[in-house]
Design a protein around this motif. Structure first.
Motif, mmCIF file in Angstrom:
data_model
loop_
_atom_site.group_PDB
_atom_site.id
_atom_site.type_symbol
_atom_site.label_atom_id
_atom_site.label_comp_id
_atom_site.label_asym_id
_atom_site.label_seq_id
_atom_site.Cartn_x
_atom_site.Cartn_y
_atom_site.Cartn_z
ATOM 1 N N ARG A 89 52.805 92.528 54.909
ATOM 2 C CA ARG A 89 52.984 91.111 54.602
ATOM 3 C C ARG A 89 51.988 90.639 53.539
ATOM 4 O O ARG A 89 52.252 89.660 52.830
ATOM 5 C CB ARG A 89 52.837 90.275 55.869
ATOM 6 N N ARG A 90 50.860 91.337 53.413
ATOM 7 C CA ARG A 90 49.904 90.967 52.363
ATOM 8 C C ARG A 90 50.428 91.304 50.972
ATOM 9 O O ARG A 90 49.885 90.838 49.972
ATOM 10 C CB ARG A 90 48.549 91.656 52.609
ATOM 11 N N MET A 91 51.500 92.101 50.913
ATOM 12 C CA MET A 91 52.124 92.402 49.620
ATOM 13 C C MET A 91 52.763 91.153 49.017
ATOM 14 O O MET A 91 53.138 91.145 47.844
ATOM 15 C CB MET A 91 53.191 93.492 49.801
ATOM 16 N N VAL A 92 52.899 90.098 49.825
ATOM 17 C CA VAL A 92 53.431 88.828 49.318
ATOM 18 C C VAL A 92 52.525 88.280 48.213
ATOM 19 O O VAL A 92 53.012 87.690 47.237
ATOM 20 C CB VAL A 92 53.554 87.801 50.472
ATOM 21 N N THR A 93 51.222 88.488 48.352
ATOM 22 C CA THR A 93 50.271 87.885 47.412
ATOM 23 C C THR A 93 50.492 88.326 45.974
ATOM 24 O O THR A 93 50.658 87.480 45.089
ATOM 25 C CB THR A 93 48.829 88.178 47.872
ATOM 26 N N PRO A 94 50.504 89.641 45.677
ATOM 27 C CA PRO A 94 50.785 90.022 44.282
ATOM 28 C C PRO A 94 52.192 89.626 43.835
ATOM 29 O O PRO A 94 52.410 89.342 42.653
ATOM 30 C CB PRO A 94 50.601 91.542 44.281
ATOM 31 N N ALA A 95 53.147 89.582 44.796
ATOM 32 C CA ALA A 95 54.505 89.161 44.439
ATOM 33 C C ALA A 95 54.530 87.687 44.053
ATOM 34 O O ALA A 95 55.245 87.285 43.121
ATOM 35 C CB ALA A 95 55.457 89.427 45.606
ATOM 36 N N VAL A 96 53.760 86.854 44.756
ATOM 37 C CA VAL A 96 53.665 85.433 44.403
ATOM 38 C C VAL A 96 53.007 85.273 43.038
ATOM 39 O O VAL A 96 53.406 84.412 42.237
ATOM 40 C CB VAL A 96 52.872 84.671 45.481
ATOM 41 N N LEU A 97 51.993 86.085 42.783
ATOM 42 C CA LEU A 97 51.326 86.052 41.476
ATOM 43 C C LEU A 97 52.333 86.302 40.360
ATOM 44 O O LEU A 97 52.356 85.598 39.342
ATOM 45 C CB LEU A 97 50.213 87.110 41.447
#
Length: 288
Positions: A89-97
């Motif tokens: 779920r922390r992979m959301v962060t670079p995806a949001v970037l």
């Protein structure tokens, strides 16, 4: 706090109670949300927002993204050990970037990009060393990440365009329009029939736990909507990673997550380090 508890409670429902109805679970949460708003309206503590039909049409995509995000996330949580679920779920962060750049042309500093890169790399390392890997769970969680990014970006877009919308209004709108979608999905998938046959359905402990989980879900949604509308999707995603330390430790202690390997721990530490690096960058920026 609510985010941490909601992950632990949801995992308990699926692994301890053996309840597999993801659509039914989300449907109960939406129904509880609408009931609470009805009580608030009857007591005069809250008033219905004046939302025109054109605005409602524009907002209809939001509950669709919300249902997809929640459903895939819950299925992923069922099939993935909790520590690895949090890493994925922390992979959301670079995806949001990436999403902020593609949608709004918003760029970030080199330090922020390096922090997100560290978070991404740690997630890959931890996932590659997962002894209990479930490809179906990984796939569902990855799809949930895509819908999470779309949901947060679209919510930010709506809040910027419609400044009159309050946090409570968005929560109610999501819950109300999610009910027919979730009810249809529960019936088509057979979950509704299976829920009636669930052996612990009449248990008072199970029922109270289900309502309590729904209330925690409402509080979590409120915190996420508030953070997303007041800051940015990227900041909201990074801030949500703080809870993962406690959730990861408790996940290894309470659930059958398997013994962590040195590579697994290294990936978890790297992923968490990237999250805290980002927070340190933002803290220094605010202090200047």
């Amino acid at each position: 706090a609510c985010a941490c508890l909601i992950h632990l409670v949801n995992k308990g429902f699926f692994n301890v109670w053996g309840f597999k109805g993801t659509f039914v679970f989300s449907l109960v949460q939406s129904l509880v949300t609408c009931c609470l708003f009805l009580v608030a309206y009857a007591s005069g503590a809250w008033r219905l927002p004046a939302i025109g039909w054109k605005l409602q049409q524009r907002m209809l995509l939001l509950p669709v993204l919300f249902v997809c995000n929640t459903s895939f996330a819950l299925v992923g949580l069922q099939h993935t050990v909790l520590p690895m679920y949090l890493v994925l779920r922390r992979m959301v962060t670079p995806a949001v970037l990436l999403g902020e750049y593609l949608v709004w042309g918003r760029t970030s500093s080199r330090g922020v990009m390096c922090a997100c890169g560290m978070l991404f790399a740690g997630s890959v390392v931890a996932g590659a060393s997962d002894l209990k890997i479930d490809l179906f769970g990984y796939a569902c969680t990855t799809v949930a990440n895509v819908f999470t990014v779309a949901y947060t970006l679209y919510m930010k877009e709506l809040s910027s365009a419609c400044g009159k919308m309050q946090v409570a209004d968005i929560i109610l709108f999501n819950a109300f329009y999610s009910i027919p979608l979730l009810a249809m999905a529960a019936m088509v998938s057979g979950e509704l029939e299976a829920a009636y046959a669930y052996p612990h359905l009449s248990s008072a402990v199970f029922q109270v736990s289900l309502v309590a989980a729904s209330v925690m879900g409402i509080l979590y949604q409120g915190a996420m909507v508030l953070a997303n509308t007041k800051t940015s999707p990227l900041a909201t995603s990074i801030a949500g990673n703080v809870k993962d330390i406690a959730c990861t430790v408790v996940g290894y202690m309470l659930f059958d997550s398997g013994p962590p390997t040195p590579t697994n721990l290294a990936g978890l530490s790297m992923s968490m380090g990237g999250a805290f690096w980002y927070m340190a960058l933002k803290t220094n920026l605010l202090a200047e």
